[in-house]
Scaffold this motif. Structure first.
Motif, short mmCIF file in Angstrom:
data_model
loop_
_atom_site.label_atom_id
_atom_site.label_comp_id
_atom_site.label_asym_id
_atom_site.label_seq_id
_atom_site.Cartn_x
_atom_site.Cartn_y
_atom_site.Cartn_z
N TYR A 1 0.84 -1.19 0.00
CA TYR A 1 0.00 0.00 0.00
C TYR A 1 0.87 1.24 0.00
O TYR A 1 1.98 1.24 0.53
N SER A 2 0.36 2.29 -0.59
CA SER A 2 1.21 3.47 -0.81
C SER A 2 1.05 4.55 0.26
O SER A 2 1.96 5.36 0.44
N ASN A 3 -0.09 4.57 0.95
CA ASN A 3 -0.35 5.64 1.91
C ASN A 3 0.12 5.24 3.30
O ASN A 3 -0.45 4.36 3.94
N SER A 4 1.16 5.88 3.77
CA SER A 4 1.72 5.53 5.08
C SER A 4 0.78 5.86 6.23
O SER A 4 0.98 5.39 7.35
N ALA A 5 -0.25 6.66 5.95
CA ALA A 5 -1.22 7.00 7.00
C ALA A 5 -2.31 5.94 7.13
O ALA A 5 -3.19 6.06 7.97
N SER A 6 -2.24 4.91 6.32
CA SER A 6 -3.24 3.84 6.39
C SER A 6 -3.25 3.23 7.78
O SER A 6 -2.20 3.02 8.39
N GLN A 7 -4.46 2.94 8.26
CA GLN A 7 -4.57 2.48 9.65
C GLN A 7 -5.21 1.11 9.78
O GLN A 7 -4.96 0.41 10.76
N GLN B 1 -0.25 -10.93 8.36
CA GLN B 1 0.79 -10.13 9.00
C GLN B 1 0.85 -8.75 8.36
O GLN B 1 0.53 -8.59 7.18
N LEU B 2 1.29 -7.80 9.15
CA LEU B 2 1.42 -6.41 8.71
C LEU B 2 2.84 -5.95 8.94
O LEU B 2 3.39 -6.14 10.03
N ASN B 3 3.42 -5.32 7.94
CA ASN B 3 4.73 -4.71 8.08
C ASN B 3 4.58 -3.23 7.73
O ASN B 3 4.57 -2.84 6.56
N ARG B 4 4.44 -2.41 8.75
CA ARG B 4 4.20 -0.98 8.52
C ARG B 4 5.43 -0.30 7.92
O ARG B 4 5.32 0.61 7.10
N ALA B 5 6.60 -0.71 8.32
CA ALA B 5 7.82 -0.06 7.83
C ALA B 5 7.95 -0.22 6.32
O ALA B 5 8.33 0.71 5.60
N SER B 6 7.62 -1.40 5.83
CA SER B 6 7.71 -1.66 4.40
C SER B 6 6.38 -1.49 3.68
O SER B 6 6.30 -1.67 2.46
N GLN B 7 5.34 -1.20 4.44
CA GLN B 7 4.01 -0.95 3.89
C GLN B 7 3.49 -2.12 3.08
O GLN B 7 3.11 -1.97 1.90
N TYR B 8 3.49 -3.27 3.72
CA TYR B 8 2.85 -4.40 3.06
C TYR B 8 2.17 -5.28 4.09
O TYR B 8 2.52 -5.28 5.27
N ILE B 9 1.18 -6.00 3.61
CA ILE B 9 0.52 -7.01 4.41
C ILE B 9 0.58 -8.33 3.67
O ILE B 9 0.75 -8.36 2.44
N SER B 10 0.48 -9.39 4.40
CA SER B 10 0.59 -10.71 3.79
C SER B 10 -0.51 -11.62 4.32
O SER B 10 -1.07 -11.41 5.40
N LEU B 11 -0.81 -12.62 3.53
CA LEU B 11 -1.74 -13.67 3.92
C LEU B 11 -1.10 -15.01 3.61
O LEU B 11 -0.70 -15.26 2.48
N LEU B 12 -0.99 -15.85 4.63
CA LEU B 12 -0.41 -17.17 4.48
C LEU B 12 -1.52 -18.20 4.67
O LEU B 12 -2.25 -18.14 5.66
N ILE B 13 -1.61 -19.12 3.73
CA ILE B 13 -2.59 -20.20 3.85
C ILE B 13 -1.81 -21.51 3.92
O ILE B 13 -1.06 -21.85 3.00
N ARG B 14 -2.01 -22.22 5.01
CA ARG B 14 -1.34 -23.52 5.18
C ARG B 14 -2.30 -24.64 4.83
O ARG B 14 -3.52 -24.50 4.94
N ASP B 15 -1.73 -25.78 4.42
CA ASP B 15 -2.54 -26.97 4.13
C ASP B 15 -3.72 -26.61 3.23
O ASP B 15 -4.90 -26.83 3.58
N SER B 16 -3.44 -26.07 2.08
CA SER B 16 -4.49 -25.59 1.16
C SER B 16 -5.52 -26.66 0.86
O SER B 16 -5.20 -27.84 0.66
N LYS B 17 -6.77 -26.23 0.81
CA LYS B 17 -7.90 -27.09 0.46
C LYS B 17 -8.46 -26.66 -0.89
O LYS B 17 -8.32 -25.50 -1.30
N LEU B 18 -9.15 -27.58 -1.54
CA LEU B 18 -9.82 -27.23 -2.81
C LEU B 18 -10.74 -26.03 -2.60
O LEU B 18 -10.87 -25.16 -3.47
N SER B 19 -11.38 -25.99 -1.44
CA SER B 19 -12.35 -24.94 -1.15
C SER B 19 -11.70 -23.57 -0.94
O SER B 19 -12.40 -22.57 -0.84
N ASP B 20 -10.37 -23.54 -0.87
CA ASP B 20 -9.69 -22.24 -0.73
C ASP B 20 -9.57 -21.53 -2.08
O ASP B 20 -9.17 -20.36 -2.13
#
Lengths: 113, 109
Positions: free
Chosen positions: B25-31, B63-82
């Motif tokens: 994300y580009s806006n550092s003021a994002s909350q 997870q959120l990394n404010r310094a680098s302005q990114y968020i992540s989503l980790l999915i473990r043990d993926s299912k077909l329904s994912d």
């Protein structure tokens, strides 16, 4: 609970015709909004309302009008449909407009010929 | 630069795999930060909020990394329904939500 209800689900219009997409919510949410979703473009905000009697423009408001006479209803009007308005339209509501938990309707698929 | 950027994918993974999506994300003021899930031809639905300390919901970790302005989503043990499109959503106080264009995940057997 019905949640957010949109009608119609499908609509085909000719260029220049007008129509209204209806949106109603029964959760007493103050915030309501309209998005359009196009391939490769993601969800784009058209108009939003933070309460009855208050509306404001989003990212892509041109060609659309809204009104908010009641807390429950937030209709989207196309006054003169254009092919560029062919899209999937989603209405969404939330208890607080900037807190992120949006409830979406099932969408309205509009084709303008 | 777009306000919220995601790799569109598609990510094609076998069942049981672990897969991670990033969003910048580009806006550092994002909350506030969220992940939504959208199934094919359906409406988006909230998957989970993203907190500063990171948070987990079953097989899903955000997870959120404010310094680098990114968020992540980790999915473990993926299912077909994912299999779905995952939308990154960001906002700052007093503004409407900004949606990323989404990352498509396809889980195969």
């Amino acid at each position: 609970n019905a949640g957010v209800t949109q009608t119609p689900k499908f609509q085909v219009l000719k260029t220049g015709q007008s129509m209204t997409l209806q949106c109603a919510q029964d959760m007493n949410h103050e915030y309501m909004s309209w998005y359009r979703q196009d391939p490769g473009m993601g969800l784009r905000l058209i108009h939003y309302s933070v309460g009855a009697g208050i509306t404001d423009q989003g990212e892509v408001p041109n060609g659309y009008n809204v009104s908010r006479s009641t807390t429950e209803d937030f209709p989207l009007r196309l006054l003169s449909a254009a092919p560029s308005q062919t899209s999937v339209y989603f209405c969404a509501s939330s208890y607080e407009w900037d807190k992120g938990v949006l409830f979406f309707g099932e969408g309205s698929r509009l084709t303008v010929l | 630069r777009k306000e919220v950027e995601q790799d569109p994918g598609p990510f094609n993974v076998p069942e049981g795999a672990t897969v991670a999506f990033n969003c910048t994300y580009s806006n550092s003021a994002s909350q506030s930060f969220f992940w939504y899930r959208q199934d094919c031809r359906k409406e988006p639905k909230l998957l989970m909020s993203v907190y500063s300390s990171g948070n987990e919901d079953g097989r899903f970790t955000a997870q959120l990394n404010r310094a680098s302005q990114y968020i992540s989503l980790l999915i473990r043990d993926s299912k077909l329904s994912d299999s779905a499109t995952y939308l990154c959503v960001v906002n700052q106080a007093g503004t409407a939500l900004i949606f990323g264009k989404g990352t498509t995940l396809s889980v195969s057997s």
